[in-house]
Design a protein around this motif. Sequence first.
Motif, PDB file in Angstrom:
ATOM      1  N   UNK A 136      42.138  35.401  31.956  1.00 26.35           N
ATOM      2  CA  UNK A 136      42.559  36.212  32.061  1.00 26.35           C
ATOM      3  C   UNK A 136      42.626  36.908  33.634  1.00 26.35           C
ATOM      4  N   UNK A 137      42.316  36.033  34.575  1.00 29.69           N
ATOM      5  CA  UNK A 137      41.423  36.659  35.927  1.00 29.69           C
ATOM      6  C   UNK A 137      42.565  35.260  36.340  1.00 29.69           C
ATOM      7  N   UNK A 138      42.981  34.305  36.200  1.00 30.13           N
ATOM      8  CA  UNK A 138      44.348  33.795  36.880  1.00 30.13           C
ATOM      9  C   UNK A 138      45.643  33.992  36.320  1.00 30.13           C
ATOM     10  N   UNK A 139      46.109  34.969  35.381  1.00 29.96           N
ATOM     11  CA  UNK A 139      46.734  35.991  35.060  1.00 29.96           C
ATOM     12  C   UNK A 139      47.148  37.396  36.072  1.00 29.96           C
ATOM     13  N   UNK A 140      46.050  37.580  36.064  1.00 29.76           N
ATOM     14  CA  UNK A 140      45.758  38.453  37.065  1.00 29.76           C
ATOM     15  C   UNK A 140      46.499  37.823  38.552  1.00 29.76           C
ATOM     16  N   UNK A 141      45.618  37.321  39.131  1.00 22.55           N
ATOM     17  CA  UNK A 141      46.374  36.949  40.355  1.00 22.55           C
ATOM     18  C   UNK A 141      47.238  35.932  40.322  1.00 22.55           C
ATOM     19  N   UNK A 142      47.999  35.344  39.483  1.00 16.56           N
ATOM     20  CA  UNK A 142      49.498  35.539  39.090  1.00 16.56           C
ATOM     21  C   UNK A 142      50.414  36.338  39.043  1.00 16.56           C
ATOM     22  N   UNK A 158      49.037  47.413  39.462  1.00 18.67           N
ATOM     23  CA  UNK A 158      47.646  48.078  39.308  1.00 18.67           C
ATOM     24  C   UNK A 158      46.807  48.283  37.843  1.00 18.67           C
ATOM     25  N   UNK A 159      47.599  48.954  36.507  1.00 14.36           N
ATOM     26  CA  UNK A 159      47.486  48.383  35.704  1.00 14.36           C
ATOM     27  C   UNK A 159      46.923  46.690  34.981  1.00 14.36           C
ATOM     28  N   UNK A 160      47.623  46.557  35.007  1.00 16.01           N
ATOM     29  CA  UNK A 160      47.627  45.154  35.012  1.00 16.01           C
ATOM     30  C   UNK A 160      46.450  44.356  35.202  1.00 16.01           C
ATOM     31  N   UNK A 161      46.096  44.542  36.458  1.00 13.57           N
ATOM     32  CA  UNK A 161      45.090  43.932  37.644  1.00 13.57           C
ATOM     33  C   UNK A 161      43.905  44.343  36.435  1.00 13.57           C
ATOM     34  N   UNK A 162      43.664  45.724  36.243  1.00 13.93           N
ATOM     35  CA  UNK A 162      42.540  46.118  35.811  1.00 13.93           C
ATOM     36  C   UNK A 162      42.274  45.541  34.424  1.00 13.93           C
ATOM     37  N   UNK A 163      43.904  45.398  34.146  1.00 12.14           N
ATOM     38  CA  UNK A 163      43.182  44.786  32.289  1.00 12.14           C
ATOM     39  C   UNK A 163      42.566  43.896  31.839  1.00 12.14           C
ATOM     40  N   UNK A 164      43.428  42.704  33.229  1.00 12.25           N
ATOM     41  CA  UNK A 164      42.918  41.470  33.459  1.00 12.25           C
ATOM     42  C   UNK A 164      41.295  41.523  33.616  1.00 12.25           C
ATOM     43  N   UNK A 165      40.544  42.561  34.183  1.00 15.62           N
ATOM     44  CA  UNK A 165      39.474  41.796  34.821  1.00 15.62           C
ATOM     45  C   UNK A 165      38.438  42.829  33.803  1.00 15.62           C
TER      46      UNK A 165
END
Length: 412
Positions: free
Chosen positions: A166-172, A118-125
């Motif tokens: 960043x969005x692609x990184x969040x998906x990965x 969740x932290x990584x996803x919020x950061x990427x978004x």
Amino acid sequence: MWRPTGPLRRADTYRGQPLALAGAALSLPAAGVALAAGFGAGASLPGGGRLASLVLLVLLTAATGALPAARRWNIRLVNRTLRTALPTPLPPAARAWRTRARTTAWIVLHQAASWALLGATVLCVTVALVFTGVWIGGGDDITFFRPVHIAAGPAGAWTPVVSAAALLLGCLLSAGATALLRAAASALLGPGPDERFAALETQVRELEQRNRLARELHDSVGHTLTASTVQAAVAAELLETDPAAARRALTAIEESCRSALDDLDHVLGVLREGRADTTPDHTVTDLAPLLERLRHTGTDIDARMDGDLARLPAAVSREAYRIVQEGLTNALRHARHAPVTLRVSAAGDWLAIDLANPLPGHRPPRAPRPRGGRGLSGLDERVRLLRGEFTAGRGTDGRWHLTARIPLRSGS
């Protein structure tokens, strides 16, 4: 039997996000308690509150793994969010300390991975939205871990590329977390040695129960149909000449069918619900009504009971009733009105059953054999389970003999 979960499908790649949200939500109560207690306990130490809160959070999270229902609920959560097929744990195996340790490991890993994802996803978004928004808004200086200058116009055209990355990184990261959690769930929440052994025991008991029910259905329903067919023929023959005897035959049909319906209701209850409110308890002491119903068919039955049959072990008494019932049914089916001789004797450490009847036609005698049709095979299984001896076949006197000897003690 449980098999490991298959490979992830493309549609399941990002199912780790719902599981991460669930894990974070489940950890909130423990986090609240840990923060309140930790800062109170470590208020006098520099940084002690944060350390104490972290230790308490880990302890509280791990303690939930010892709860009896924790494993069951986590398996349901994983099956619904990740489309796995983990089996529901059996209660005795779920309480084993090794199983609880694996549950604790899953809970700690799940909640740690949930917050990390969740932290990584919020950061990427956040990176994608802020960088692109500042660039579209004319550029500016922002601080994102470190000062960053975003120029307006073509000079800041790198920001959409960074946002997309960043969005692609969040998906990965979400896909990687899904694969990690799915593999960990299979390893930590899947059945261990204790659960596999308990499941195997349950499967064996179910197979034994089904075999027993099949034998009961064959003995009870087969006997009733055979007896009712003969009794109906007797009633039809005597309807004009002896109405009273015809009525007795019809009454015997009614009683036989009612008894068979009770047995059938019990078997269907077990098959549908795994249990039944009442269990048929026909024992060797219930042979008198059975013999009386068969005598109404016109069959001459010479029966003699010796010994204290009321004191037989319950399992032996029930099986003895079924053995006699099946033997009489065979006699009625193959030698319709031939006289039948029945001897049931409890002497010493053995129960002996001997049922004999003439056979139609003349054939050379053959030695008794232990197996015949499906009914005789079932009787052989019943007797062998009680460590007894069973034979059925034509004797040297030309009559059909069915004999069984069952020990009344396990060591006999």
